[in-house]
Design an enzyme around this catalytic site. Structure first.
Site, PDB file in Angstrom:
ATOM      1  N   CYS A   1       0.832  -1.202   0.000  1.00  0.00           N
ATOM      2  CA  CYS A   1       0.000   0.000   0.000  1.00  0.00           C
ATOM      3  C   CYS A   1       0.873   1.260   0.000  1.00  0.00           C
ATOM      4  CB  CYS A   1      -0.997  -0.010   1.161  1.00  0.00           C
ATOM      5  SG  CYS A   1      -2.305   1.239   0.959  1.00  0.00           S
TER       6      CYS A   1
ATOM      7  N   HIS B   1      -3.774  -4.820   0.815  1.00  0.00           N
ATOM      8  CA  HIS B   1      -3.296  -5.149   2.160  1.00  0.00           C
ATOM      9  C   HIS B   1      -3.476  -6.643   2.442  1.00  0.00           C
ATOM     10  CE1 HIS B   1      -2.519  -1.205   4.090  1.00  0.00           C
ATOM     11  NE2 HIS B   1      -3.468  -0.741   3.298  1.00  0.00           N
TER      12      HIS B   1
ATOM     13  N   GLU C   1      -2.162  -8.261   4.727  1.00  0.00           N
ATOM     14  CA  GLU C   1      -2.084  -8.460   6.181  1.00  0.00           C
ATOM     15  C   GLU C   1      -3.383  -8.120   6.904  1.00  0.00           C
ATOM     16  OE1 GLU C   1      -1.181  -4.041   5.873  1.00  0.00           O
ATOM     17  OE2 GLU C   1      -1.196  -5.816   4.596  1.00  0.00           O
TER      18      GLU C   1
END
Length: 255
Positions: A117, A203, A205
């Site tokens: 990002c 993202h 994560e």
């Protein structure tokens, strides 16, 4: 990196602090990524310690969190630049320092770079590509992303579902890089140069809980409208391919 080499030493460069619920669960964003890499290792029936060693380094001047701390290049094999609420195109001194550090890692040729990002945008800027605010607006929650053939091979997928939380974009794939993915809202969703760098705009994560906390917080702050948040929340808990992306990052580190 051959299979008999010690695990790559990954320095996670934290460029933001999580919101309270996420911070309580994971501490910093390095904890969020460590959890992701642990799930990727588990999916291969391996302990994370056999694949990676991780250190955390906070790079935003903020005395309430931690002093700015960059790793010594001789002590690491790779860096991962996290997402952030900040703008990668701003000229704050710490952002310029991060761009310079990233560029030095890439140009040095030994330290590999992962950008996620905001980190993806920092890598783009370090490679000379403009980063700007998109006139198409925000891209948030779980989104389907079209992969290039290289993206399919790297992540082991035909189609990528990944959390997003951005309205800034890298305007082009850097010279010498290979495009990994694109969407209508964001044509540069990731790029790769073997043994040098790999990035994703999304993202991997993030979890549904993390995204829900961000959406609700930004709604209260007046950044996201009620209707926008309601639609996004409907996608926040959808299944996504973050673990597959993390496995791709691990493959990249051992190319």
């Amino acid at each position: 990196m051959n299979s008999h080499a010690p695990p790559p030493r990954l320095a996670i460069l934290e460029t933001d602090t999580p919101l309270p619920n996420t911070k309580e669960q994971y501490n910093g964003y390095s904890g969020v990524f460590t959890s992701l890499f642990d799930r990727a290792a588990t999916s291969q029936a391996l302990p994370l310690s056999s694949l990676l060693t991780i250190t955390a380094h906070h790079v935003v001047p903020d005395s309430d969190v931690a002093p700015v701390s960059y790793p010594s290049p001789e002590d690491i094999d790779a860096i991962l630049i996290t997402g952030s609420k900040h703008n990668a195109f701003d000229d704050e001194p710490w952002i310029r320092d991060l761009v310079d550090f990233t560029r030095s890692c890439i140009e040095g040729g030994r330290i590999r770079v992962i950008g996620v990002c905001f980190g993806h945008q920092i890598v783009g800027r370090a490679l000379g590509v403009p980063v700007e605010r998109s006139d198409k607006g925000w891209e948030v929650a779980v989104v389907e992303v079209d992969l290039t053939e290289t993206g399919k091979r790297l992540f082991g997928l035909e189609k990528l579902r990944i959390h997003q939380m951005h309205r800034d974009i890298v305007t082009d794939n850097p010279a010498g890089s290979i495009s990994l993915a694109h969407t209508d809202l964001c044509p540069v969703q990731g790029f790769h140069r073997p043994q040098r760098y790999v990035t994703v705009q999304g993202h991997p994560e993030f979890t549904g809980a993390i995204v829900t906390e961000i959406l609700r917080t930004r709604n209260k702050q007046g950044i996201f409208s009620d209707d926008f948040v309601e639609e996004a929340l409907a996608r926040a808990d959808r299944e996504h391919d973050g673990v597959a992306v993390a496995r791709g990052f691990l493959r990249f580190l051992r190319e």
